[in-house]
Design a protein around this motif. Structure first.
Motif, mmCIF file in Angstrom:
data_model
loop_
_atom_site.group_PDB
_atom_site.id
_atom_site.type_symbol
_atom_site.label_atom_id
_atom_site.label_comp_id
_atom_site.label_asym_id
_atom_site.label_seq_id
_atom_site.Cartn_x
_atom_site.Cartn_y
_atom_site.Cartn_z
ATOM 1 N N LEU A 170 -41.070 25.619 -10.052
ATOM 2 C CA LEU A 170 -40.105 25.725 -11.151
ATOM 3 C C LEU A 170 -38.785 26.294 -10.634
ATOM 4 C CD1 LEU A 170 -39.458 25.532 -14.171
ATOM 5 C CD2 LEU A 170 -40.494 27.805 -14.460
ATOM 6 N N ARG A 171 -38.859 27.322 -9.814
ATOM 7 C CA ARG A 171 -37.648 27.938 -9.255
ATOM 8 C C ARG A 171 -36.918 26.959 -8.343
ATOM 9 N NH1 ARG A 171 -37.241 32.007 -4.571
ATOM 10 N NH2 ARG A 171 -35.190 32.961 -4.848
ATOM 11 N N MET A 172 -37.654 26.189 -7.559
ATOM 12 C CA MET A 172 -37.024 25.243 -6.653
ATOM 13 C C MET A 172 -36.223 24.188 -7.419
ATOM 14 S SD MET A 172 -38.673 22.673 -3.816
ATOM 15 C CE MET A 172 -39.913 23.853 -3.298
ATOM 16 N N HIS A 173 -36.771 23.713 -8.530
ATOM 17 C CA HIS A 173 -36.062 22.725 -9.354
ATOM 18 C C HIS A 173 -34.759 23.316 -9.888
ATOM 19 C CE1 HIS A 173 -35.330 19.376 -11.947
ATOM 20 N NE2 HIS A 173 -35.724 19.962 -13.064
ATOM 21 N N PHE A 174 -34.815 24.561 -10.347
ATOM 22 C CA PHE A 174 -33.624 25.261 -10.830
ATOM 23 C C PHE A 174 -32.581 25.355 -9.723
ATOM 24 C CE2 PHE A 174 -31.092 29.031 -11.588
ATOM 25 C CZ PHE A 174 -30.884 29.059 -12.956
ATOM 26 N N HIS A 175 -32.991 25.773 -8.539
ATOM 27 C CA HIS A 175 -32.053 25.928 -7.423
ATOM 28 C C HIS A 175 -31.483 24.586 -6.981
ATOM 29 C CE1 HIS A 175 -32.971 30.213 -5.830
ATOM 30 N NE2 HIS A 175 -33.234 30.147 -7.121
ATOM 31 N N ASP A 176 -32.248 23.528 -7.097
ATOM 32 C CA ASP A 176 -31.743 22.208 -6.740
ATOM 33 C C ASP A 176 -30.667 21.758 -7.722
ATOM 34 O OD1 ASP A 176 -31.657 19.716 -5.325
ATOM 35 O OD2 ASP A 176 -32.886 18.820 -6.903
ATOM 36 N N CYS A 177 -30.954 21.881 -9.004
ATOM 37 C CA CYS A 177 -30.051 21.335 -10.011
ATOM 38 C C CYS A 177 -28.725 22.087 -10.103
ATOM 39 C CB CYS A 177 -30.737 21.338 -11.375
ATOM 40 S SG CYS A 177 -32.092 20.138 -11.511
ATOM 41 N N PHE A 178 -28.711 23.383 -9.780
ATOM 42 C CA PHE A 178 -27.489 24.166 -9.905
ATOM 43 C C PHE A 178 -26.542 23.985 -8.723
ATOM 44 C CE2 PHE A 178 -28.946 26.021 -13.684
ATOM 45 C CZ PHE A 178 -27.951 26.832 -14.221
ATOM 46 N N VAL A 179 -26.952 23.222 -7.723
ATOM 47 C CA VAL A 179 -26.089 22.970 -6.563
ATOM 48 C C VAL A 179 -25.979 21.463 -6.354
ATOM 49 C CG1 VAL A 179 -25.718 23.394 -4.108
ATOM 50 C CG2 VAL A 179 -26.844 25.141 -5.511
ATOM 51 N N ARG A 180 -24.835 20.899 -6.630
ATOM 52 C CA ARG A 180 -24.581 19.459 -6.481
ATOM 53 C C ARG A 180 -25.427 18.601 -7.427
ATOM 54 N NH1 ARG A 180 -21.372 18.693 -2.107
ATOM 55 N NH2 ARG A 180 -21.568 16.451 -2.434
ATOM 56 N N GLY A 181 -26.031 19.233 -8.440
ATOM 57 C CA GLY A 181 -26.850 18.478 -9.377
ATOM 58 C C GLY A 181 -28.264 18.261 -8.865
ATOM 59 N N CYS A 182 -29.100 17.636 -9.691
ATOM 60 C CA CYS A 182 -30.519 17.437 -9.366
ATOM 61 C C CYS A 182 -30.664 16.235 -8.445
ATOM 62 C CB CYS A 182 -31.323 17.215 -10.644
ATOM 63 S SG CYS A 182 -31.073 18.473 -11.913
ATOM 64 N N ASP A 183 -30.436 16.469 -7.155
ATOM 65 C CA ASP A 183 -30.390 15.365 -6.190
ATOM 66 C C ASP A 183 -31.326 15.566 -5.007
ATOM 67 O OD1 ASP A 183 -29.092 17.429 -4.907
ATOM 68 O OD2 ASP A 183 -27.353 16.240 -4.295
ATOM 69 N N GLY A 184 -32.201 16.569 -5.099
ATOM 70 C CA GLY A 184 -33.129 16.829 -4.009
ATOM 71 C C GLY A 184 -32.486 17.413 -2.768
ATOM 72 N N SER A 185 -31.238 17.899 -2.873
ATOM 73 C CA SER A 185 -30.547 18.422 -1.692
ATOM 74 C C SER A 185 -31.173 19.709 -1.179
ATOM 75 C CB SER A 185 -29.061 18.639 -2.001
ATOM 76 O OG SER A 185 -28.878 19.442 -3.150
ATOM 77 N N VAL A 186 -31.870 20.453 -2.051
ATOM 78 C CA VAL A 186 -32.497 21.703 -1.623
ATOM 79 C C VAL A 186 -33.693 21.449 -0.715
ATOM 80 C CG1 VAL A 186 -34.189 21.938 -3.513
ATOM 81 C CG2 VAL A 186 -33.133 23.992 -2.511
ATOM 82 N N LEU A 187 -34.167 20.214 -0.658
ATOM 83 C CA LEU A 187 -35.351 19.881 0.133
ATOM 84 C C LEU A 187 -35.025 19.593 1.599
ATOM 85 C CD1 LEU A 187 -36.942 17.390 -2.433
ATOM 86 C CD2 LEU A 187 -37.545 19.800 -2.127
ATOM 87 N N ILE A 188 -33.758 19.395 1.914
ATOM 88 C CA ILE A 188 -33.352 18.932 3.244
ATOM 89 C C ILE A 188 -33.451 20.045 4.291
ATOM 90 C CG2 ILE A 188 -31.364 18.134 4.585
ATOM 91 C CD1 ILE A 188 -32.598 15.931 2.977
ATOM 92 N N ASP A 189 -34.041 19.727 5.437
ATOM 93 C CA ASP A 189 -34.055 20.639 6.584
ATOM 94 C C ASP A 189 -32.725 20.548 7.328
ATOM 95 O OD1 ASP A 189 -36.622 21.464 6.058
ATOM 96 O OD2 ASP A 189 -37.551 20.253 7.637
ATOM 97 N N GLY A 190 -32.382 21.593 8.068
ATOM 98 C CA GLY A 190 -31.158 21.562 8.868
ATOM 99 C C GLY A 190 -30.624 22.962 9.065
ATOM 100 N N SER A 191 -29.851 23.140 10.094
ATOM 101 C CA SER A 191 -29.348 24.468 10.449
ATOM 102 C C SER A 191 -28.369 25.028 9.433
ATOM 103 C CB SER A 191 -28.688 24.422 11.828
ATOM 104 O OG SER A 191 -27.602 23.508 11.836
ATOM 105 N N SER A 192 -27.742 24.163 8.654
ATOM 106 C CA SER A 192 -26.792 24.637 7.641
ATOM 107 C C SER A 192 -27.042 23.985 6.284
ATOM 108 C CB SER A 192 -25.353 24.356 8.099
ATOM 109 O OG SER A 192 -25.144 22.964 8.297
ATOM 110 N N SER A 193 -28.273 23.543 6.044
ATOM 111 C CA SER A 193 -28.608 22.918 4.762
ATOM 112 C C SER A 193 -28.788 23.992 3.688
ATOM 113 C CB SER A 193 -29.894 22.104 4.894
ATOM 114 O OG SER A 193 -31.016 22.966 5.048
#
Length: 336
Positions: free
Chosen positions: A67-90
């Motif tokens: 539930l928290r992950m969905h909230f954090h995803d949607c509040f940054v650039r919208g609900c686009d799954g960007s919080v799921l991406i790996d990377g040194s500066s993701s």
């Protein structure tokens, strides 16, 4: 590793509950639509539900994590799954996201879906569905999630500016308004704190040297203050976790709001909903009064309906649909 299970009972269950949903839920917002995968991947929602249930049965703390992950995803650039991406500066590397958990649930659901419906179901939709299923597994409502999101192309830690546990109500309202959510959505969605925990380091500053005279936050219930000091002693382990909703860590209910009225809000930003702003305190009262009991039990309405409405609205923040975005093959990296 893939999880092999029989899905037919779940498909039947999903079909049954799709027929019954609160009248306040809109069937589609923008270009997202309930039942988007009805023909392209009929078992999509059942598969996500099955995977979430499998992990939940082994670890109940996975529900608030999703539930928290969905909230954090949607509040940054919208609900686009960007919080799921790996990377040194993701986005994953931003401080507020370092304690996110449940990524393995999304990855497992994606693997199963790719084996059945390759290139069809987005990671952002999987996350939205998993958040809904998490609420239901903890005793909360279930609702129809409009789907049809596509995954974004950008994930940057520098974009992360989430509501903070130290924010005033005015600041919380501003951050919610920036993404199209109002004060009612704010109070209802923070009700998600009825499940889950927070680390001592997110609230222990309230316990010892908070007020100008060097004492604790005066809005904390004295008995609760003693309990918290025992759990989080001065100079102790800041990563130790404490229930966000005292006495109700695993149950999705309204006790979070009753605790705010008792001075037992764990996070400063939560307690301020009751002590700092009349609009939000009135909303807290509406979720804990006799009228709310009657509406919630007999007519529908109150906290659960407001929470559902807020989740549907939040789930449609800045979505990519149609030809925008992509359908990732794996959720932790962009397609080549």
């Amino acid at each position: 590793m893939m999880i092999n299970r029989h899905l037919l009972p779940l498909v039947v269950g999903i079909t049954l509950y799709l027929l019954v949903f609160p009248a306040t839920v809109q069937l589609g917002l923008g270009q997202t639509t309930v039942g988007f995968y009805r023909y392209s991947c009929p078992n999509a929602e059942a598969i996500v539900s099955d995977v979430v249930r499998f992990f939940y049965q082994n670890d109940r703390t996975i529900a608030p994590g999703l539930l928290r992950m969905h909230f954090h995803d949607c509040f940054v650039r919208g609900c686009d799954g960007s919080v799921l991406i790996d990377g040194s500066s993701s986005e994953k590397t931003a401080v507020p996201n370092l304690t996110l958990r449940g990524f393995e649930v999304i990855d497992d659901a994606k693997k199963e879906l790719e084996s059945i419906c390759p290139g069809v179901v987005s990671c952002s939709d999987i996350l939205a569905l998993a958040a809904r299923d998490s609420v239901y597994l903890t005793g909360g409502p279930r609702w129809n999630v409009p789907t049809g999101r596509r995954d974004g192309f950008v994930s940057s830690a520098s974009d992360v500016n989430l509501p903070s546990f130290t924010d005033s109500v005015d600041e919380q309202k501003r951050k919610f308004a920036d993404v199209g959510l109002n004060a009612r959505d704010l109070v209802a969605l923070l009700g998600g704190h009825t499940i889950g925990t927070a680390q001592c380091q997110t609230f222990s500053y309230r316990l010892y040297n908070f007020s100008p005279d060097g004492g604790p936050d005066p809005t904390i219930n004295p008995d609760y203050l003693e309990t918290l000091r025992n759990l989080c002693p001065l100079g102790g382990d800041g990563t130790k976790r404490v229930m966000l909703d005292d006495g109700s860590e695993f149950d999705f209910d309204r006790s979070y709001y009753y605790n705010l009225k008792k001075g037992k809000g764990l996070l400063e930003s939560d307690q301020k909903l009751w002590t700092e702003d009349r609009t939000t305190s009135n909303r807290v009262s509406s979720y804990t009064g006799l009228l709310s009991d009657l509406l919630g039990g007999l007519l529908g309405g109150g906290f659960e309906d407001d929470f559902i409405d807020g989740m549907v609205k939040m789930g449609n923040i800045g979505v990519n649909t149609g030809d925008s975005g992509e359908i990732r093959r794996v959720c932790w990296q962009f397609n080549d």
